[in-house]
Write a protein that holds these residues in place. Structure first.
Motif, mmCIF file in Angstrom:
data_model
loop_
_atom_site.group_PDB
_atom_site.id
_atom_site.type_symbol
_atom_site.label_atom_id
_atom_site.label_comp_id
_atom_site.label_asym_id
_atom_site.label_seq_id
_atom_site.Cartn_x
_atom_site.Cartn_y
_atom_site.Cartn_z
ATOM 1 N N VAL A 97 0.833 -1.190 0.000
ATOM 2 C CA VAL A 97 0.000 0.000 0.000
ATOM 3 C C VAL A 97 0.873 1.247 0.000
ATOM 4 C CG1 VAL A 97 -1.941 -1.121 1.125
ATOM 5 C CG2 VAL A 97 -0.206 -0.013 2.512
ATOM 6 N N TRP A 98 0.324 2.341 -0.443
ATOM 7 C CA TRP A 98 1.058 3.599 -0.483
ATOM 8 C C TRP A 98 0.103 4.758 -0.224
ATOM 9 C CZ3 TRP A 98 -1.057 6.763 -4.059
ATOM 10 C CH2 TRP A 98 -1.728 6.176 -5.129
ATOM 11 N N GLY A 99 0.668 5.913 0.092
ATOM 12 C CA GLY A 99 -0.114 7.120 0.288
ATOM 13 C C GLY A 99 0.802 8.332 0.263
ATOM 14 N N TYR A 100 0.239 9.455 -0.101
ATOM 15 C CA TYR A 100 0.991 10.714 -0.068
ATOM 16 C C TYR A 100 0.017 11.883 -0.025
ATOM 17 C CZ TYR A 100 0.102 11.095 -5.125
ATOM 18 O OH TYR A 100 -0.485 11.164 -6.352
ATOM 19 N N TYR A 101 0.547 13.043 0.310
ATOM 20 C CA TYR A 101 -0.235 14.272 0.379
ATOM 21 C C TYR A 101 0.252 15.239 -0.682
ATOM 22 C CZ TYR A 101 -1.590 12.372 4.851
ATOM 23 O OH TYR A 101 -2.069 11.549 5.833
ATOM 24 N N LEU A 102 -0.631 16.147 -1.052
ATOM 25 C CA LEU A 102 -0.292 17.198 -2.008
ATOM 26 C C LEU A 102 -0.944 18.484 -1.532
ATOM 27 C CD1 LEU A 102 0.961 18.081 -4.706
ATOM 28 C CD2 LEU A 102 -1.190 17.414 -5.811
ATOM 29 N N SER A 103 -0.133 19.481 -1.255
ATOM 30 C CA SER A 103 -0.623 20.789 -0.816
ATOM 31 C C SER A 103 -0.543 21.743 -1.998
ATOM 32 C CB SER A 103 0.249 21.309 0.334
ATOM 33 O OG SER A 103 -0.133 22.614 0.697
ATOM 34 N N LEU A 104 -1.695 22.299 -2.382
ATOM 35 C CA LEU A 104 -1.733 23.204 -3.531
ATOM 36 C C LEU A 104 -2.430 24.515 -3.202
ATOM 37 C CD1 LEU A 104 -2.717 21.122 -6.701
ATOM 38 C CD2 LEU A 104 -0.512 22.152 -6.168
ATOM 39 N N GLY A 105 -1.774 25.598 -3.535
ATOM 40 C CA GLY A 105 -2.375 26.924 -3.563
ATOM 41 C C GLY A 105 -2.316 27.359 -5.018
ATOM 42 N N CYS A 106 -2.374 28.634 -5.276
ATOM 43 C CA CYS A 106 -2.172 29.113 -6.644
ATOM 44 C C CYS A 106 -0.731 28.800 -7.036
ATOM 45 C CB CYS A 106 -2.428 30.613 -6.721
ATOM 46 S SG CYS A 106 -2.122 31.323 -8.359
ATOM 47 N N ASN A 107 -0.549 28.329 -8.256
ATOM 48 C CA ASN A 107 0.794 28.005 -8.740
ATOM 49 C C ASN A 107 1.468 29.178 -9.453
ATOM 50 O OD1 ASN A 107 0.815 25.314 -7.809
ATOM 51 N ND2 ASN A 107 -0.447 24.706 -9.535
ATOM 52 N N HIS A 108 0.829 30.330 -9.488
ATOM 53 C CA HIS A 108 1.389 31.550 -10.071
ATOM 54 C C HIS A 108 2.058 31.245 -11.416
ATOM 55 C CE1 HIS A 108 0.200 33.543 -6.449
ATOM 56 N NE2 HIS A 108 0.719 32.521 -5.786
ATOM 57 N N CYS A 109 1.255 30.632 -12.269
ATOM 58 C CA CYS A 109 1.714 30.107 -13.550
ATOM 59 C C CYS A 109 2.325 31.168 -14.461
ATOM 60 C CB CYS A 109 0.550 29.433 -14.280
ATOM 61 S SG CYS A 109 -0.196 28.090 -13.334
ATOM 62 N N LYS A 110 3.243 30.709 -15.294
ATOM 63 C CA LYS A 110 3.843 31.572 -16.308
ATOM 64 C C LYS A 110 2.786 31.990 -17.330
ATOM 65 C CE LYS A 110 7.546 31.545 -19.753
ATOM 66 N NZ LYS A 110 8.621 30.732 -20.351
ATOM 67 N N ASP A 111 1.865 31.086 -17.629
ATOM 68 C CA ASP A 111 0.806 31.325 -18.602
ATOM 69 C C ASP A 111 -0.552 31.042 -17.943
ATOM 70 O OD1 ASP A 111 -0.539 31.771 -20.998
ATOM 71 O OD2 ASP A 111 -0.199 29.739 -21.731
ATOM 72 N N PRO A 112 -0.971 31.879 -16.983
ATOM 73 C CA PRO A 112 -2.184 31.597 -16.214
ATOM 74 C C PRO A 112 -3.468 31.760 -17.034
ATOM 75 C CG PRO A 112 -1.273 33.719 -15.579
ATOM 76 C CD PRO A 112 -0.317 33.111 -16.562
ATOM 77 N N LYS A 113 -4.231 30.701 -17.118
ATOM 78 C CA LYS A 113 -5.492 30.732 -17.861
ATOM 79 C C LYS A 113 -6.517 31.611 -17.156
ATOM 80 C CE LYS A 113 -3.669 28.004 -20.803
ATOM 81 N NZ LYS A 113 -2.879 28.639 -21.824
ATOM 82 N N CYS A 114 -6.440 31.694 -15.848
ATOM 83 C CA CYS A 114 -7.367 32.553 -15.098
ATOM 84 C C CYS A 114 -7.209 34.013 -15.512
ATOM 85 C CB CYS A 114 -7.170 32.385 -13.595
ATOM 86 S SG CYS A 114 -5.515 32.803 -13.004
ATOM 87 N N VAL A 115 -5.964 34.438 -15.735
ATOM 88 C CA VAL A 115 -5.690 35.812 -16.156
ATOM 89 C C VAL A 115 -6.208 36.042 -17.576
ATOM 90 C CG1 VAL A 115 -3.864 37.476 -16.715
ATOM 91 C CG2 VAL A 115 -3.715 36.122 -14.615
#
Length: 192
Positions: A49-67
């Motif tokens: 078995v395995w497990g892991y966590y991932l913490s994500l906020g805004c990734n401040h992308c170089k090419d942000p689609k939101c913008v």
């Protein structure tokens, strides 16, 4: 000044959600609204078995689609450090940024009828401080700084089997991930 971004070390993250809580507190967010979110992934069959966590906020992308898709210019990229920030007064609550972000990070705030998002704690960064999530982490699993410097120090991994292809937005993040997160053939279960 170069593009700012995050390093996240999934290898040491315990999933305590201190980063998520610090962000929620800093931004005075109501129940159900999270600008930074900790996800848990698990899989395998006993005894492998395995497990892991991932913490994500805004990734401040170089090419942000939101913008690109914000009709009012409420979400924009700061020239001085590349942080993707928001002019809350200009937001009309159309949710285009919510639908555009492949990482699902802008959040619609029902009681305001507007969207909010992680801005990298731009007010703290302008004072030479870290974002709240960074200093809250007891394991020091999150670092913030010039993304090129973070990549030199920690590598350039930002494509995980649970994330969209990085070529879509070119996120300003690098991750030290467990093998199960890197292997596109490994399927697990996501929980919150």
């Amino acid at each position: 000044m170069g593009q700012k971004g995050f390093y996240y070390n999934s290898q040491v993250c315990t999933g305590c959600k201190a980063c998520q809580i610090a962000c929620k507190d800093k931004n005075d967010l109501d129940v159900g609204v999270l600008f930074r979110k900790v996800y848990a992934f698990e899989g395998g069959t006993f005894p492998d078995v395995w497990g892991y966590y991932l913490s994500l906020g805004c990734n401040h992308c170089k090419d942000p689609k939101c913008v690109k898709n914000c009709p009012t210019g409420a979400i924009y990229k700061r020239e001085k450090d590349g942080l993707v920030v928001q002019d809350h007064e200009k937001c009309i609550g159309c949710k285009m940024c919510v639908w555009s972000c492949p990482y699902e990070r802008p959040q619609y705030i029902e009681k305001e009828g507007k969207v909010g998002k992680c801005n990298g704690c731009a007010d703290l960064v302008d004072k030479g401080q870290n974002p709240a999530c960074v200093d809250a982490c007891p394991m020091r699993a999150i670092e913030f700084g010039d993304i090129d410097e973070l990549r030199k120090k920690h590598g350039n991994l930002c494509d995980l089997n649970v994330l969209p292809d990085s070529s879509i937005t070119h996120p300003s993040i690098t991750i030290n991930a467990k093998e199960e997160a890197k292997n596109k053939n490994v399927v697990g279960t996501k929980s919150y």
